[in-house]
Design a protein around this motif. Structure first.
Motif, PDB file in Angstrom:
ATOM      1  N   ALA A  52       0.803  -1.228   0.000  1.00 45.91           N
ATOM      2  CA  ALA A  52       0.000   0.000   0.000  1.00 45.91           C
ATOM      3  C   ALA A  52       0.829   1.268   0.000  1.00 45.91           C
ATOM      4  CB  ALA A  52      -0.934  -0.001   1.214  1.00 45.91           C
ATOM      5  N   GLY A  53       2.126   1.157  -0.272  1.00 47.36           N
ATOM      6  CA  GLY A  53       2.969   2.333  -0.285  1.00 47.36           C
ATOM      7  C   GLY A  53       3.038   2.981  -1.656  1.00 47.36           C
ATOM      8  N   TRP A  54       3.469   4.249  -1.677  1.00 45.19           N
ATOM      9  CA  TRP A  54       3.614   4.935  -2.956  1.00 45.19           C
ATOM     10  C   TRP A  54       4.607   6.075  -2.815  1.00 45.19           C
ATOM     11  CZ3 TRP A  54       3.033   2.940  -7.326  1.00 45.19           C
ATOM     12  CH2 TRP A  54       2.995   3.717  -8.497  1.00 45.19           C
ATOM     13  N   LEU A  55       5.117   6.507  -3.953  1.00 43.75           N
ATOM     14  CA  LEU A  55       6.027   7.639  -4.016  1.00 43.75           C
ATOM     15  C   LEU A  55       5.304   8.803  -4.690  1.00 43.75           C
ATOM     16  CD1 LEU A  55       9.729   7.688  -5.042  1.00 43.75           C
ATOM     17  CD2 LEU A  55       8.132   9.184  -6.230  1.00 43.75           C
ATOM     18  N   ARG A  56       5.335   9.954  -4.058  1.00 42.67           N
ATOM     19  CA  ARG A  56       4.690  11.151  -4.609  1.00 42.67           C
ATOM     20  C   ARG A  56       5.749  12.238  -4.814  1.00 42.67           C
ATOM     21  NH1 ARG A  56      -0.804  10.341  -3.817  1.00 42.67           N
ATOM     22  NH2 ARG A  56      -1.294   8.719  -2.280  1.00 42.67           N
ATOM     23  N   TRP A  57       5.749  12.810  -6.004  1.00 37.48           N
ATOM     24  CA  TRP A  57       6.683  13.882  -6.338  1.00 37.48           C
ATOM     25  C   TRP A  57       5.969  15.221  -6.270  1.00 37.48           C
ATOM     26  CZ3 TRP A  57      11.823  14.557  -7.312  1.00 37.48           C
ATOM     27  CH2 TRP A  57      12.205  15.762  -7.897  1.00 37.48           C
TER      28      TRP A  57
ATOM     29  N   GLY B 127      10.535  17.822  -4.072  1.00 37.43           N
ATOM     30  CA  GLY B 127      10.767  16.768  -3.096  1.00 37.43           C
ATOM     31  C   GLY B 127       9.915  15.552  -3.342  1.00 37.43           C
ATOM     32  N   ILE B 128      10.193  14.501  -2.581  1.00 41.37           N
ATOM     33  CA  ILE B 128       9.420  13.269  -2.678  1.00 41.37           C
ATOM     34  C   ILE B 128       8.843  12.928  -1.309  1.00 41.37           C
ATOM     35  CG2 ILE B 128      10.703  12.324  -4.629  1.00 41.37           C
ATOM     36  CD1 ILE B 128      12.258  10.575  -2.655  1.00 41.37           C
ATOM     37  N   ASP B 129       7.632  12.397  -1.342  1.00 41.16           N
ATOM     38  CA  ASP B 129       6.993  11.847  -0.159  1.00 41.16           C
ATOM     39  C   ASP B 129       6.820  10.354  -0.362  1.00 41.16           C
ATOM     40  OD1 ASP B 129       6.757  14.334   0.944  1.00 41.16           O
ATOM     41  OD2 ASP B 129       4.573  14.468   0.775  1.00 41.16           O
ATOM     42  N   LEU B 130       7.161   9.570   0.647  1.00 40.00           N
ATOM     43  CA  LEU B 130       6.813   8.166   0.667  1.00 40.00           C
ATOM     44  C   LEU B 130       5.602   8.037   1.572  1.00 40.00           C
ATOM     45  CD1 LEU B 130      10.272   6.367   0.990  1.00 40.00           C
ATOM     46  CD2 LEU B 130       9.048   7.091  -1.070  1.00 40.00           C
ATOM     47  N   THR B 131       4.511   7.503   1.042  1.00 37.33           N
ATOM     48  CA  THR B 131       3.279   7.387   1.803  1.00 37.33           C
ATOM     49  C   THR B 131       2.823   5.933   1.833  1.00 37.33           C
ATOM     50  OG1 THR B 131       1.840   7.748  -0.129  1.00 37.33           O
ATOM     51  CG2 THR B 131       2.582   9.705   1.093  1.00 37.33           C
ATOM     52  N   GLU B 132       1.946   5.631   2.787  1.00 37.65           N
ATOM     53  CA  GLU B 132       1.406   4.279   2.889  1.00 37.65           C
ATOM     54  C   GLU B 132      -0.014   4.347   3.420  1.00 37.65           C
ATOM     55  OE1 GLU B 132       2.851  -0.168   4.239  1.00 37.65           O
ATOM     56  OE2 GLU B 132       3.645   1.566   5.314  1.00 37.65           O
ATOM     57  N   ALA B 133      -0.910   3.609   2.777  1.00 36.98           N
ATOM     58  CA  ALA B 133      -2.308   3.554   3.190  1.00 36.98           C
ATOM     59  C   ALA B 133      -2.549   2.326   4.054  1.00 36.98           C
ATOM     60  CB  ALA B 133      -3.220   3.522   1.962  1.00 36.98           C
TER      61      ALA B 133
END
Length: 309
Positions: free
Chosen positions: A92-97, A130-136
């Protein structure tokens, strides 16, 4: 879960966007995501991104401390002396720019809550991007490591053959299949054997190869192995081509649209028109076409069978 094609697209995206930029902040929001403590994340600050690489389904952002120049490693594809921020996005993770990353302090998050994606790590660069690593979700499996060598991460050190690399020959695949007698679906998903293939693309590969996910590996003859090898190459190559050049925000939808059987239970098979069927397990499911893959035999869905008793 992002698999080889999406991770490859993310790596190319990062390599293009981040290379040459200086890290000005590396802020951890989820303590459980960080799996290493030395070197600390603060060691990234002031360093220059020298490139991005992929190891199976792992992403690797290489950062040169102090922005000094150096030689290039012939084996890793990224310069020697770098720190490596390697991360696995899990299910459930993702990378957001972001071209304009927030500068406000990040807030620590817990594993409690709903399916809303929450921040795990934010890395900012000198130009404001920047980048965010997120997880649902509540099951936090996203993993971040900061190491001097990617092979310091056991899951990377034990990865199997790269399916789009030159070492993945028909002979190599035959050796892997003959090593022990197990179901094909399991072999394709085993990262210690073949790196980068997960639940979704294993369904697509087996459909393209016109074979059952439950078929035992030692039952394949030379012609079957050749068909499976071609299917692996063709499915992944096509998916990489489809994903390449897309912004990170578009990759999930592009993956779903490209699936022929995975995630399409109840829809018509695009090859023969039969209905796509599903077998459910405790934490995942597989999809297949009985006409194309099992000679018309409907595979037993053990979970549904228990519910109907």
């Amino acid at each position: 879960m992002p698999e080889l094609p999406e991770v490859e697209a993310l790596v190319r995206f990062l390599d293009e966007r981040a290379t040459g930029h200086v890290v000005v902040a590396a802020d951890l929001a989820s303590i459980v995501a960080l799996k290493t403590f030395s070197p600390p994340l603060s060691a990234l600050v002031g360093g220059t991104v020298t490139g991005a690489a992929r190891h199976g389904k792992w992403l690797d952002l290489a950062v040169r401390p102090g922005a000094s120049a150096g030689s290039t490693s012939s084996t890793s594809g990224v310069p020697d002396g770098d720190l490596h921020l390697v991360f696995h996005l899990a299910r459930a993770g993702w990378l957001r720019w972001s071209e304009d990353a927030p500068t406000t302090p990040v807030r620590p998050t817990s594993s409690r809550g709903g399916v809303r994606a929450v921040l795990a790590l934010r890395v900012r660069f000198e130009d404001g991007s920047g980048i965010d690593l997120t997880e649902a979700g509540t099951r936090k499996r996203l993993a971040v490591h900061l190491v001097h060598d990617p092979d310091e991460v056991p899951a990377i050190a034990t990865l199997g053959v790269e399916p789009l690399g030159p070492d993945f020959t028909r002979e190599r695949l035959a050796e892997l299949l003959g090593a022990r007698n197990q179901q094909l679906k399991g072999v394709l998903r085993d990262q210690r054997l073949i790196a980068g293939i997960g639940n979704a693309y294993s369904d697509e590969i087996l459909h393209a190869a016109r074979t059952s996910p439950f078929r035992l590996t030692r039952s394949l003859d030379a012609e079957d192995v050749a068909h499976l090898h071609d299917a692996i190459r063709d499915v992944l190559t096509e998916a990489v081509a489809t994903s390449s050049g897309r912004p990170a925000a578009e990759l999930k939808d592009a993956k779903r649209r490209g699936m022929r059987v995975h995630g399409r239970t109840g829809e018509a098979c695009p090859v023969c028109g039969d209905v796509v069927r599903e077998v459910s397990f405790a934490d995942r499911s597989l999809q297949y076409c009985a006409t194309c893959q099992t000679g018309g035999q409907v595979l037993a869905d053990r979970r549904m069978s228990k519910l109907l008793k």
